[in-house]
Write a protein that holds these residues in place. Sequence first.
Motif, mmCIF file in Angstrom:
data_model
loop_
_atom_site.group_PDB
_atom_site.id
_atom_site.type_symbol
_atom_site.label_atom_id
_atom_site.label_comp_id
_atom_site.label_asym_id
_atom_site.label_seq_id
_atom_site.Cartn_x
_atom_site.Cartn_y
_atom_site.Cartn_z
ATOM 1 N N PRO A 6 2.643 -1.408 -12.867
ATOM 2 C CA PRO A 6 2.320 -0.334 -11.936
ATOM 3 C C PRO A 6 2.380 1.041 -12.589
ATOM 4 O O PRO A 6 3.012 1.235 -13.604
ATOM 5 C CB PRO A 6 3.416 -0.461 -10.869
ATOM 6 N N HIS A 7 1.680 2.010 -12.003
ATOM 7 C CA HIS A 7 1.852 3.414 -12.354
ATOM 8 C C HIS A 7 2.075 4.154 -11.044
ATOM 9 O O HIS A 7 1.929 3.575 -9.965
ATOM 10 C CB HIS A 7 0.678 3.967 -13.159
ATOM 11 N N SER A 8 2.474 5.395 -11.101
ATOM 12 C CA SER A 8 2.937 6.104 -9.909
ATOM 13 C C SER A 8 1.944 6.087 -8.751
ATOM 14 O O SER A 8 2.347 6.039 -7.600
ATOM 15 C CB SER A 8 3.327 7.539 -10.253
ATOM 16 N N GLN A 9 0.639 6.133 -9.006
ATOM 17 C CA GLN A 9 -0.338 6.119 -7.919
ATOM 18 C C GLN A 9 -0.415 4.755 -7.232
ATOM 19 O O GLN A 9 -1.013 4.634 -6.176
ATOM 20 C CB GLN A 9 -1.738 6.512 -8.440
ATOM 21 N N GLN A 10 0.167 3.734 -7.828
ATOM 22 C CA GLN A 10 0.102 2.404 -7.234
ATOM 23 C C GLN A 10 1.239 2.130 -6.253
ATOM 24 O O GLN A 10 1.302 1.051 -5.707
ATOM 25 C CB GLN A 10 0.125 1.336 -8.329
ATOM 26 N N PHE A 11 2.122 3.096 -6.029
ATOM 27 C CA PHE A 11 3.262 2.854 -5.157
ATOM 28 C C PHE A 11 2.971 3.247 -3.723
ATOM 29 O O PHE A 11 3.749 3.929 -3.080
ATOM 30 C CB PHE A 11 4.503 3.579 -5.690
ATOM 31 N N GLU A 26 8.333 -5.252 -1.656
ATOM 32 C CA GLU A 26 7.242 -4.482 -1.076
ATOM 33 C C GLU A 26 7.642 -3.014 -1.035
ATOM 34 O O GLU A 26 8.761 -2.677 -0.619
ATOM 35 C CB GLU A 26 6.943 -4.958 0.336
ATOM 36 N N VAL A 27 6.737 -2.138 -1.455
ATOM 37 C CA VAL A 27 6.992 -0.702 -1.432
ATOM 38 C C VAL A 27 6.967 -0.215 0.013
ATOM 39 O O VAL A 27 6.037 -0.509 0.758
ATOM 40 C CB VAL A 27 5.937 0.062 -2.269
ATOM 41 N N VAL A 28 8.019 0.514 0.392
ATOM 42 C CA VAL A 28 8.091 1.145 1.708
ATOM 43 C C VAL A 28 7.452 2.526 1.625
ATOM 44 O O VAL A 28 6.751 2.954 2.528
ATOM 45 C CB VAL A 28 9.559 1.251 2.188
ATOM 46 N N GLY A 29 7.667 3.212 0.507
ATOM 47 C CA GLY A 29 7.088 4.532 0.305
ATOM 48 C C GLY A 29 7.686 5.196 -0.912
ATOM 49 O O GLY A 29 8.503 4.617 -1.618
ATOM 50 N N THR A 30 7.255 6.415 -1.151
ATOM 51 C CA THR A 30 7.822 7.202 -2.240
ATOM 52 C C THR A 30 8.617 8.342 -1.623
ATOM 53 O O THR A 30 8.486 8.643 -0.429
ATOM 54 C CB THR A 30 6.732 7.757 -3.168
ATOM 55 N N CYS A 31 9.463 8.974 -2.437
ATOM 56 C CA CYS A 31 10.313 10.036 -1.921
ATOM 57 C C CYS A 31 10.697 10.965 -3.069
ATOM 58 O O CYS A 31 10.353 10.720 -4.223
ATOM 59 C CB CYS A 31 11.556 9.447 -1.272
ATOM 60 N N LEU A 32 11.422 12.031 -2.733
ATOM 61 C CA LEU A 32 11.991 12.928 -3.730
ATOM 62 C C LEU A 32 13.505 12.857 -3.610
ATOM 63 O O LEU A 32 14.044 12.810 -2.496
ATOM 64 C CB LEU A 32 11.535 14.369 -3.497
ATOM 65 N N PRO A 39 10.844 12.224 -8.394
ATOM 66 C CA PRO A 39 10.276 11.212 -7.502
ATOM 67 C C PRO A 39 11.026 9.888 -7.581
ATOM 68 O O PRO A 39 11.612 9.541 -8.613
ATOM 69 C CB PRO A 39 8.843 11.054 -8.006
ATOM 70 N N GLY A 40 10.957 9.162 -6.473
ATOM 71 C CA GLY A 40 11.566 7.836 -6.406
ATOM 72 C C GLY A 40 10.716 6.905 -5.566
ATOM 73 O O GLY A 40 9.734 7.336 -4.944
ATOM 74 N N VAL A 41 11.094 5.641 -5.549
ATOM 75 C CA VAL A 41 10.385 4.614 -4.790
ATOM 76 C C VAL A 41 11.366 3.924 -3.856
ATOM 77 O O VAL A 41 12.457 3.526 -4.277
ATOM 78 C CB VAL A 41 9.739 3.570 -5.732
ATOM 79 N N LEU A 42 10.977 3.784 -2.592
ATOM 80 C CA LEU A 42 11.736 3.005 -1.627
ATOM 81 C C LEU A 42 11.064 1.645 -1.536
ATOM 82 O O LEU A 42 9.834 1.563 -1.411
ATOM 83 C CB LEU A 42 11.707 3.676 -0.250
ATOM 84 N N TYR A 43 11.855 0.585 -1.597
ATOM 85 C CA TYR A 43 11.273 -0.760 -1.559
ATOM 86 C C TYR A 43 12.235 -1.732 -0.910
ATOM 87 O O TYR A 43 13.426 -1.461 -0.777
ATOM 88 C CB TYR A 43 10.888 -1.207 -2.969
ATOM 89 N N PHE A 56 16.331 1.952 -3.177
ATOM 90 C CA PHE A 56 15.741 3.127 -3.804
ATOM 91 C C PHE A 56 15.945 3.029 -5.309
ATOM 92 O O PHE A 56 16.996 2.594 -5.776
ATOM 93 C CB PHE A 56 16.414 4.405 -3.302
ATOM 94 N N ARG A 57 14.936 3.446 -6.057
ATOM 95 C CA ARG A 57 15.058 3.527 -7.515
ATOM 96 C C ARG A 57 14.236 4.732 -7.968
ATOM 97 O O ARG A 57 13.113 4.923 -7.513
ATOM 98 C CB ARG A 57 14.516 2.254 -8.165
ATOM 99 N N PRO A 58 14.788 5.554 -8.884
ATOM 100 C CA PRO A 58 13.994 6.666 -9.421
ATOM 101 C C PRO A 58 12.704 6.134 -10.053
ATOM 102 O O PRO A 58 12.690 5.062 -10.665
ATOM 103 C CB PRO A 58 14.908 7.283 -10.484
ATOM 104 N N MET A 59 11.614 6.879 -9.904
ATOM 105 C CA MET A 59 10.304 6.467 -10.420
ATOM 106 C C MET A 59 10.373 6.150 -11.912
ATOM 107 O O MET A 59 9.792 5.174 -12.381
ATOM 108 C CB MET A 59 9.283 7.582 -10.171
#
Length: 82
Positions: A6-11, A26-32, A39-43, A56-59
């Motif tokens: 994946p790359h950031s636009q795929q989240f 499954e990705v729930v969304g992105t966040c700061l 940036p981070g990813v909620l999953y 949550f994990r930092p991007m």
Amino acid sequence: MPFHAPHSQQFQPGTRLRHYKGGLYEVVGTCLIEATLKPGVLYKPLQGDSQAITWFRPMEEFMDQVSTPGGVVPRFVRVVAD
């Protein structure tokens, strides 16, 4: 099912990912991150007893490469429907 790193636009919400240890998420969304504005990813997991938990994990970590006995691999790969 083919997999792609994946790359950031795929989240986008709903994107399915496989962790290098085998779990499906499954990705729930992105966040700061409030303190750093990084940036981070909620999953969430799609299997097991913890499906109600959102993680949550930092991007930067999400996109890391990890060393395994089989070589260096992406931490997560995007699951693509055939």
